[in-house]
Design a protein around this motif. Structure first.
Motif, PDB file in Angstrom:
ATOM      1  N   LEU A 105      17.310  14.749 -31.810  1.00  0.00           N
ATOM      2  CA  LEU A 105      16.762  14.283 -30.535  1.00  0.00           C
ATOM      3  C   LEU A 105      15.257  14.509 -30.459  1.00  0.00           C
ATOM      4  N   PHE A 106      14.820  15.652 -30.982  1.00  0.00           N
ATOM      5  CA  PHE A 106      13.383  15.946 -30.957  1.00  0.00           C
ATOM      6  C   PHE A 106      12.597  14.934 -31.799  1.00  0.00           C
ATOM      7  N   TYR A 107      13.055  14.698 -33.011  1.00  0.00           N
ATOM      8  CA  TYR A 107      12.324  13.769 -33.882  1.00  0.00           C
ATOM      9  C   TYR A 107      12.355  12.346 -33.343  1.00  0.00           C
ATOM     10  N   ARG A 108      13.456  11.949 -32.715  1.00  0.00           N
ATOM     11  CA  ARG A 108      13.506  10.603 -32.116  1.00  0.00           C
ATOM     12  C   ARG A 108      12.487  10.473 -30.992  1.00  0.00           C
ATOM     13  N   SER A 109      12.409  11.504 -30.161  1.00  0.00           N
ATOM     14  CA  SER A 109      11.446  11.456 -29.046  1.00  0.00           C
ATOM     15  C   SER A 109      10.024  11.448 -29.581  1.00  0.00           C
ATOM     16  N   LEU A 110       9.752  12.286 -30.587  1.00  0.00           N
ATOM     17  CA  LEU A 110       8.402  12.368 -31.146  1.00  0.00           C
ATOM     18  C   LEU A 110       7.993  11.042 -31.794  1.00  0.00           C
ATOM     19  N   LEU A 111       8.876  10.464 -32.603  1.00  0.00           N
ATOM     20  CA  LEU A 111       8.559   9.189 -33.272  1.00  0.00           C
ATOM     21  C   LEU A 111       8.443   8.039 -32.282  1.00  0.00           C
ATOM     22  N   ALA A 112       9.246   8.123 -31.212  1.00  0.00           N
ATOM     23  CA  ALA A 112       9.153   7.069 -30.198  1.00  0.00           C
ATOM     24  C   ALA A 112       7.786   7.069 -29.534  1.00  0.00           C
ATOM     25  N   ILE A 113       7.217   8.245 -29.344  1.00  0.00           N
ATOM     26  CA  ILE A 113       5.878   8.344 -28.747  1.00  0.00           C
ATOM     27  C   ILE A 113       4.817   7.913 -29.750  1.00  0.00           C
ATOM     28  N   VAL A 114       4.895   8.432 -30.966  1.00  0.00           N
ATOM     29  CA  VAL A 114       3.869   8.154 -31.978  1.00  0.00           C
ATOM     30  C   VAL A 114       3.852   6.679 -32.366  1.00  0.00           C
ATOM     31  N   LEU A 115       5.048   6.086 -32.567  1.00  0.00           N
ATOM     32  CA  LEU A 115       5.137   4.692 -33.036  1.00  0.00           C
ATOM     33  C   LEU A 115       5.222   3.690 -31.890  1.00  0.00           C
ATOM     34  N   ALA A 188      21.094  13.234 -24.730  1.00  0.00           N
ATOM     35  CA  ALA A 188      21.510  12.158 -25.637  1.00  0.00           C
ATOM     36  C   ALA A 188      21.826  10.868 -24.883  1.00  0.00           C
ATOM     37  N   TYR A 189      22.139  10.993 -23.591  1.00  0.00           N
ATOM     38  CA  TYR A 189      22.446   9.800 -22.798  1.00  0.00           C
ATOM     39  C   TYR A 189      21.252   8.854 -22.733  1.00  0.00           C
ATOM     40  N   LEU A 190      20.054   9.433 -22.853  1.00  0.00           N
ATOM     41  CA  LEU A 190      18.854   8.598 -22.823  1.00  0.00           C
ATOM     42  C   LEU A 190      18.849   7.576 -23.956  1.00  0.00           C
ATOM     43  N   TYR A 191      19.456   7.930 -25.085  1.00  0.00           N
ATOM     44  CA  TYR A 191      19.443   7.026 -26.237  1.00  0.00           C
ATOM     45  C   TYR A 191      20.506   5.946 -26.133  1.00  0.00           C
ATOM     46  N   GLU A 192      21.401   6.096 -25.201  1.00  0.00           N
ATOM     47  CA  GLU A 192      22.421   5.065 -24.997  1.00  0.00           C
ATOM     48  C   GLU A 192      21.928   4.026 -23.986  1.00  0.00           C
ATOM     49  N   ASN A 193      20.796   4.313 -23.358  1.00  0.00           N
ATOM     50  CA  ASN A 193      20.258   3.410 -22.337  1.00  0.00           C
ATOM     51  C   ASN A 193      19.261   2.449 -22.994  1.00  0.00           C
ATOM     52  N   ASN A 194      19.591   1.160 -22.991  1.00  0.00           N
ATOM     53  CA  ASN A 194      18.712   0.170 -23.608  1.00  0.00           C
ATOM     54  C   ASN A 194      17.759  -0.485 -22.613  1.00  0.00           C
ATOM     55  N   SER A 207      11.823  13.437 -22.525  1.00  0.00           N
ATOM     56  CA  SER A 207      12.808  13.690 -23.578  1.00  0.00           C
ATOM     57  C   SER A 207      12.279  14.712 -24.576  1.00  0.00           C
ATOM     58  N   LEU A 208      11.016  14.547 -24.984  1.00  0.00           N
ATOM     59  CA  LEU A 208      10.433  15.472 -25.957  1.00  0.00           C
ATOM     60  C   LEU A 208      10.329  16.886 -25.392  1.00  0.00           C
TER      61      LEU A 208
END
Length: 415
Positions: A105-115, A188-194, A207-208
């Motif tokens: 979850l941490f890496y997904r949030s971090l990459l979502a911000i960076v990319l 994790a529910y945040l990642y199910e929300n499109n 999230s981060l």
């Protein structure tokens, strides 16, 4: 196709390392064999969990659901493959899920911000065409490997073992694990929300930061439980050490008693008695010394046996102790058949009167047990300025004067 093969290989390798780290930590905590962990402890879980992970991926089960499915499998592998103790296996299975899930979850949030990508873009799908999509999963698994290996370090391993001995601390940590899993499930529910919120910078930051707070909160709870366990262990050690010190003190006291007290008669030994007399002479102005000799002890030993001779000695010692004031006067066995007494704070008339009472009592006891018992004694006053040897010599002379008289009266018994 080549990308999917490489992705699959990456999953398998990272999954293998993740389980290798789990196995090293589990075995080191349970059996202190971190350097001798069989490879099957990582190969078999990888062979079982990787298809599960991929299957959950293909049927689009969410990240939290994926880990919850793997959780009981992890427990069974720890319990029955690695033969880890039951409650330790439960704790390590939960620890594995928390570590793996929070890292992903941490890496997904971090990459979502960076990319600048939405959170749902990093779903762990093998069918995804985005090169960055599987990266959080791979990084999460690799991070778990390094975390577990670091906790298998000798120092940290010992700290964790202290935790395993604390009942209250384990319950506290178990409650912390449950709360962390609940918060991670919400996260994790945040990642199910499109929807649009998945690409909102505030959502990503939230999230981060939430992942950091949850992870750090659990880390602090773990460290707190470990430190309390160490303090509890040290407290128990202090209690054990104090009990050991008390036991040794009692043993030393008993040993000193055997040294200070004559084993046969129960009165003080010569050295101890002499020390007590000298101490009393420094404190009290009045003190009388009395040298006592058993008449006819050799006669009793030769004619009635040494058992009766020992009885003679014990009886005289009992009578002498009876005429003394406990904690004040001193009685010691000075030689084989000699006793030395000190009447502390008593004048010469009083000392002689008390010795006459001893003689009378001993005569009565001699009739009762049918054993010939007679004493010769000499009593003298310790004058100021006199040495112990001088006073003792004077008492000795008086004792021999009485003994000479007894020899004249009973030449066959007194020698």
């Amino acid at each position: 196709m080549t990308r999917q093969v490489l992705l699959l290989v990456g999953y398998l390798l990272s999954m293998f390392l993740f389980h290798r780290g789990t196995a090293v930590l589990a075995v080191s905590l349970d059996r202190d064999q971190a350097s001798r962990v069989p490879w099957r402890y990582a190969v078999i879980p990888t062979a079982i969990n990787s298809p599960l992970f991929i299957l959950c991926n293909l049927v689009h089960i969410g990240l939290m659901g994926n880990w919850l499915i793997i959780l009981p499998v992890l427990y069974l592998e720890l319990r029955y493959l690695m033969h880890i103790r039951r409650w330790l296996a439960v704790g390590l299975a939960l620890e594995t899920v928390i570590c793996g899930l929070s890292a992903m979850l941490f890496y997904r949030s971090l990459l979502a911000i960076v990319l600048q990508k939405p959170l749902y873009a990093f779903a762990n799908s093998l069918q995804s065409t985005d090169l960055w999509a599987p990266v959080p999963v791979l990084l999460g698994l690799l991070s778990g490997f390094f975390v577990f290996r670091s906790y298998a370090d000798a120092r940290k391993r010992q700290s964790m073992r202290y935790l395993l001995t604390g009942g209250h601390q384990l319950r506290f940590l178990a409650a912390s694990m449950v709360l962390v899993l609940v918060f991670l499930a919400m996260q994790a529910y945040l990642y199910e929300n499109n929807g649009e919120t998945s690409n909102n910078i505030h959502t990503k930051l939230w999230s981060l930061i939430s992942c950091l707070y949850i992870s750090l909160g659990y880390l602090f709870a773990l460290r707190y439980a470990i430190r309390v366990s160490i303090l509890s262990y040290m407290s128990d050690c202090n209690v054990i050490m104090q009990q050991d010190l008390d036991r040794r003190a009692r043993e030393e006291e008993a040993l000193m008693e055997t040294i200070e007290v004559d084993e046969l008669t129960g009165v003080l030994t010569r050295l101890t008695g002499q020390q007590r007399i000298l101490e009393a002479a420094q404190v009290h102005r009045q003190l009388c010394l009395c040298m006592v000799d058993l008449d006819g002890l050799k006669y009793v030993n030769d004619n009635l046996g040494h058992k009766e001779g020992d009885r003679y000695l014990r009886t005289v010692a009992e009578v002498l102790l009876q005429c003394c004031r406990q904690g004040k006067d001193v009685v010691c066995r000075y030689g084989g058949d000699e006793f030395l007494m000190a009447f502390v704070g008593a004048g010469l008339p009083n000392a002689r009167q008390r010795m006459q009472a001893v003689t009378a009592t001993l005569a009565q006891r001699a009739k009762e047990i049918a054993l010939p018992m007679v004493l010769s004694y000499g009593v003298t006053q310790w004058e100021p300025g006199e040495s112990f040897e001088t006073v003792l010599e004077r008492a000795d002379q008086e004792m021999y004067a009485m003994k000479s008289q007894h020899k004249a009266e009973m030449p066959d018994r007194v020698r």
